[in-house]
Scaffold this active site. Sequence first.
Site, PDB file in Angstrom:
ATOM      1  CG  ASP A  22      -1.664  -1.145   1.568  1.00 56.81           C
ATOM      2  OD1 ASP A  22      -1.553  -2.131   0.839  1.00 56.81           O
ATOM      3  OD2 ASP A  22      -2.393  -1.105   2.568  1.00 56.81           O
ATOM      4  CD  GLU A 195      -7.108  -5.368   4.024  1.00 54.61           C
ATOM      5  OE1 GLU A 195      -6.504  -6.122   4.790  1.00 54.61           O
ATOM      6  OE2 GLU A 195      -6.776  -5.239   2.838  1.00 54.61           O
TER       7      GLU A 195
HETATM    8  C1  FRU Z   1      -3.937  -3.644   2.699  1.00 56.87           C
HETATM    9  C2  FRU Z   1      -3.304  -4.047   4.010  1.00 56.87           C
HETATM   10  C3  FRU Z   1      -3.705  -3.097   5.116  1.00 56.87           C
HETATM   11  C4  FRU Z   1      -2.576  -3.235   6.088  1.00 56.87           C
HETATM   12  C5  FRU Z   1      -1.395  -3.444   5.183  1.00 56.87           C
HETATM   13  C6  FRU Z   1      -0.360  -4.375   5.750  1.00 56.87           C
HETATM   14  O1  FRU Z   1      -3.270  -4.112   1.580  1.00 56.87           O
HETATM   15  O2  FRU Z   1      -3.675  -5.375   4.329  1.00 56.87           O
HETATM   16  O3  FRU Z   1      -4.968  -3.359   5.653  1.00 56.87           O
HETATM   17  O4  FRU Z   1      -2.433  -2.103   6.886  1.00 56.87           O
HETATM   18  O5  FRU Z   1      -1.889  -3.970   3.982  1.00 56.87           O
HETATM   19  O6  FRU Z   1       0.799  -4.384   4.963  1.00 56.87           O
END
Ligand code: FRU
Length: 480
Positions: A22, A195
């Site tokens: 992300d 998320e």
């Molecule tokens: C989304 C996610 C988020 C988390 C991060 C962990 O892709 O799963 O929810 O904060 O990646 O790397």
Amino acid sequence: SYYTEKYRPQLHFSPARNWINDPNGLVYHKGKYHMFYQYKPYGDKWGNVSWGHAVSKDLVHWEQLRVALTPDELGPIFSGSIVVDRHNTSGLFKESSEGLVAIYTSAGEMQQQSLAYSTDEGITWTKYKGNPVIPNPGIKDFRDPKVMWYEKEYKWIMALAAGDHIQFYSSKNLTAWKYMSRFGENEGSHGGVWEVPELIELPVDNDPNNTKWLLKVDINPGSVAGGSGGQYFIGAFDGMRFINENPPNEIRWVDYGKDFYAAQTWFNTGSRKVWIGWMNNWQYADVTPTNPWRGAMSLPRELALKTFRGEGVKLIQMPVKELKGIRKNQYQWKNEKVMPGKNILSSINGKTVEIAAEFELGSASEFGFKVRKSAAEETVIGYDTERHILFVDRTYSGEFIFSPAFAGRYEAILNPIRDRIKLHIFVDWSSVEVFGNAGEIVFTDLIFPNPSSNRIELYSENGYVKLSSLIVNELESIWQ
Ligand code: FRU
């Protein structure tokens, strides 16, 4: 020159080496766009994540900087956001000076929200002594704080993912947070965990006096093309709660391809809202065939809202205008009749190209572009005239055996406007992005073609289609 490995994105950010996911902490500050991101500095698979850091003056050319935030006793540093604390509401900075505050998830045994702050433009960070600022309330998935400034009530607002719903918090000082409301357990798609939420105010049909709120929520899995992806809701926000203006069971997808996830907008860009996503899918992110890096970001996209008859207000995404800066040679056509068996693009080769076309529907049952093409490979971006379906087919795009979830064809309805459709396409060494009409339908898809698959074809089947206009731009690499 560097960044020339097989499949290395030439138009997109990717780290020199190792794993990213992300985008995090996107903030515009002192003339620079900062992009932090989920990063594993010592490996090319997800785990024990830090925040990496890159900066750009134009959203197009990036410089990778040193790692910004590393795991501590509260755990790895999961996704989050950054704000400019202009009036020192936090008291973390010297009297009447400003600084950057990062709000992220500490993902140890429990997921909780923490702060760090920086006075040197995001290069070095101090973790806040009172972490976590939002302790875990007994919810397993409790993460990804995106904070914005709510000018009307002079307060900060946080959207936070809480498993199957979004929670909203407010704060006057970024350190003490008050729970306000929740949204979503009975709305939208629940094929997977919720998320990376974001609440964004946008003008409707370019009218600054008529704004609505867009709530973006990612889900993993269960998205439209399989695996992870984004949905959005349109509605009102009264400083306290978000109210969906559409029926709760209605689902609106952000992107119809497989590889656009966890997008967030830059903080501090005024009324212009630009977001970028992780160009990947959790189904196969750990095994994509790239080395020594793994993972890349999408192109940055400018957001808008537009009213459609019968469909209400929809999200519009367009590639940022700054991308015009990397155009090289341009080829143009006007008013051509495209017939089966004749490719007017046969003299053009390209692995980094931008295509902008407007078609008037004719007798052809299907037409479109085949890119990254060779005798054995092609990625098809096509339009089915009868069903009004735009699709991306990467079944024969190149390497695919690394995951059974990779090969496939993805579809979305794209209604013609006065018998015309528009396509805006970006082709790179390992991706295609397709913007349909004004940007109301978008596809983002990774591809792994042989470097020698570089032909482009404009095709039609079972009849003709009229090409009102076509511009093909060769693009230069952003890594020069
Ligand atoms: C989304 C996610 C988020 C988390 C991060 C962990 O892709 O799963 O929810 O904060 O990646 O790397």
